[in-house]
Design an enzyme around this catalytic site. Structure first.
Site, PDB file in Angstrom:
ATOM      1  N   THR A 430       0.851  -1.190   0.000  1.00 44.16           N
ATOM      2  CA  THR A 430       0.000   0.000   0.000  1.00 44.16           C
ATOM      3  C   THR A 430       0.882   1.234   0.000  1.00 44.16           C
ATOM      4  OG1 THR A 430      -1.758   1.187   1.179  1.00 44.16           O
ATOM      5  CG2 THR A 430      -0.188  -0.038   2.532  1.00 44.16           C
ATOM      6  N   HIS A 482       2.584 -11.537  14.204  1.00 42.72           N
ATOM      7  CA  HIS A 482       3.668 -12.079  15.023  1.00 42.72           C
ATOM      8  C   HIS A 482       3.456 -13.553  15.350  1.00 42.72           C
ATOM      9  CE1 HIS A 482       7.308 -11.642  17.089  1.00 42.72           C
ATOM     10  NE2 HIS A 482       7.070 -10.566  17.809  1.00 42.72           N
TER      11      HIS A 482
END
Length: 511
Positions: A430, A482
């Site tokens: 993006t 994560h």
């Protein structure tokens, strides 16, 4: 004395644009800050306002020409022009078309009535919301001419008429949620007179609403603001933009021709002595299906993933020099501009190969590693963010990537992307830099495990070999899950991007 019209700053990562259309002609009079023309970049459309009031004496950049930031577009001289006369001409021509259609013999009697139904919208999509009608009851339509727009979770879909004929009825209203195969309208086969049937007045309330729209595109944000301030509606303005879009210049022209709003509303709103009056000034608009889905998925991503963002910066000197050196030759040979997205796409592919966890996703208790590279490219539109996918980016050349991305951007603005073009991405890029963003923390596009955020290029002092140099720098952000990606892997991924962009020869040598 004349005033120059020049290309404004388009964002530090955007250096050129294409002239899309002029709202004015040579000899027209303009007021200060009135939109004169529209420029298109790789991502957005920009209106260029008049720097001063006067008369357009010269237009130097024609529609379709590519111009750089600061380039001369035209000249404004002193004195009044002929905008009023020119504005009347198209109107007169438009009026003259209706009688011509009315004079045609009507042959609508006795034709077969065909249903217009909701088409298949993709295997995972079972319903859609009726967006807006392009026609009304009594209008004649050609075969395959769009008559209604549907909004799904991902895209807007135009539904065409199966035959040429006359619209007999609409079976749904704007805002209705309908399933695949549901009947939207009925069309009687055979030629009909649109102007003649229109004289009957809106046959139903369902078909009256579409007539208030100047076209099948929502009004430009600047035009919406101008209409709100003037107290007029889109039905009072004739849109001259793409697909009938109402532009700010159209609103100004309508006001000059005498369009007026409710004069009683403004004073009442200004007094606003209580919270009840404040509520009366609010506008409550139902969220579109696309906007609701975007909101839900972004929140789901935050609730589900253990999301973390790591940052780095990159010196854009080498890529900018390389692009400047070869952009003209590149465009001449391949018919497309050489932008930054191809460099970052190739750099991402290399980094994903080195750090495969960023290209993986969680499926139940399994980790699924993707040995292919489908890059989602986030594109902002008036209706929300969409993410079309460049499939097998590792197998594409720089030119192929640039052509694919520019095509996505153009069709996204026109609402013409297909569902299959926005499915199957493994990683997303993006670019907030086109809007001026210095730094951000992008949200994951679930179920992907990584998204790269690009930002604006900014001249900053950096230490190079013990000396302070001014270099074009960009902050990069990698948001990652994560649960899948460790901190070391995330940092390594961004370092690989930095190395490839600062030394683009590594991309050619696959290093």
């Amino acid at each position: 004395m004349s005033t120059e019209i020049r290309v404004p700053t388009l964002g530090e990562s955007v250096t050129e644009a294409t002239v899309a259309q002029w709202y004015k002609s040579e000899g027209d009079s303009v007021s200060a800050d009135e939109p004169l023309l529209e420029l298109e970049t790789d991502k957005v459309s920009v209106e260029v306002p008049a720097p001063a009031a006067g008369k357009i004496t010269e237009i130097t950049a024609k529609p379709g020409e590519t111009v750089e930031v600061g380039a001369l577009l035209g000249q404004i001289g002193e004195g009044a022009g002929n905008s009023t006369q020119k504005a009347d001409a198209p109107k007169a021509e438009a009026k003259s078309e209706a009688p011509a259609k009315a004079d045609a013999p009507a042959k609508s009697a006795g034709g077969d009535v065909q249903d217009v139904t909701v088409p298949a919208l993709g295997e995972s999509v079972t319903e859609a919301t009726v967006g807006q009608f392009m026609k009304k009851v009594g209008d004649s339509v050609a075969a395959d001419e769009a008559i209604v727009e549907l909004e799904t979770d991902k895209v807007s879909v135009e539904v065409p008429s199966p035959v040429a004929g006359v619209i007999k009825s609409f079976e749904v209203a704007e805002g209705d949620t309908i399933g695949v195969g549901a009947v939207i309208a009925k069309v009687e086969a055979g030629a009909g007179g649109a102007a003649q049937d229109t004289d009957k007045g809106g046959a139903t309330t369902k078909s009256a609403a579409p007539a208030e729209s100047s076209g099948d595109m929502p009004a430009a944000p600047s035009a919406q603001k101008a209409m709100k301030e003037a107290g007029i509606s889109a039905s009072q303005v004739e849109g001259t933009g793409k697909r009938g879009q109402v532009l700010k210049g159209d609103v100004i022209a309508a006001l000059e021709k005498g369009a007026t709003g409710s004069s009683a509303e403004a004073p009442a709103a200004k007094r606003a002595p209580s919270g009840e009056d404040d509520a009366a000034r609010e506008e409550r608009v139902p969220m579109s299906r696309l906007r609701r889905t975007i909101a839900k998925r972004l929140k789901d991503a935050q609730n589900t993933a253990a999301m973390l963002t790591t940052f780095n910066d990159v010196d854009m000197t080498a890529v900018m020099d390389l692009r400047k050196q070869y952009k003209d030759v590149f465009e001449k040979k391949h018919g497309t501009k050489l932008g930054f997205m191809a460099f970052f796409s190739k750099a991402c592919v290399q980094a994903l190969r080195d750090v495969p966890a960023v290209n993986a996703e969680i499926d139940g208790n399994d980790l699924v590693y993707k040995n292919y590279y489908h890059l989602g490219i986030a594109v902002g539109t008036d209706k929300g963010l969409v993410v079309p996918v460049v499939r097998d980016a590792d197998e594409l050349s720089f030119a192929d990537i640039e052509k694919t991305i520019s095509g996505f951007g153009r069709r996204a603005r026109d609402g013409q992307l297909k569902l299959e073009e926005m499915q199957g991405g493994t990683f997303t890029i993006t670019n907030g830099g086109i809007y001026g963003s210095l730094m951000s923390t992008p949200i994951l596009n679930a179920p992907q495990s990584g998204i790269l955020g690009m930002h604006r290029i900014e001249q900053r002092p950096v230490a190079i070999n013990g000396e302070v140099k001014i270099r074009p720098m960009m902050y990069l952000a990698l948001s990652y899950d994560h649960r899948v990606v460790d901190g070391k892997e995330a940092v390594t991924f961004l370092v690989r991007i930095k190395e490839a962009i600062e030394d683009p020869q590594r991309l050619l040598l696959d290093l």
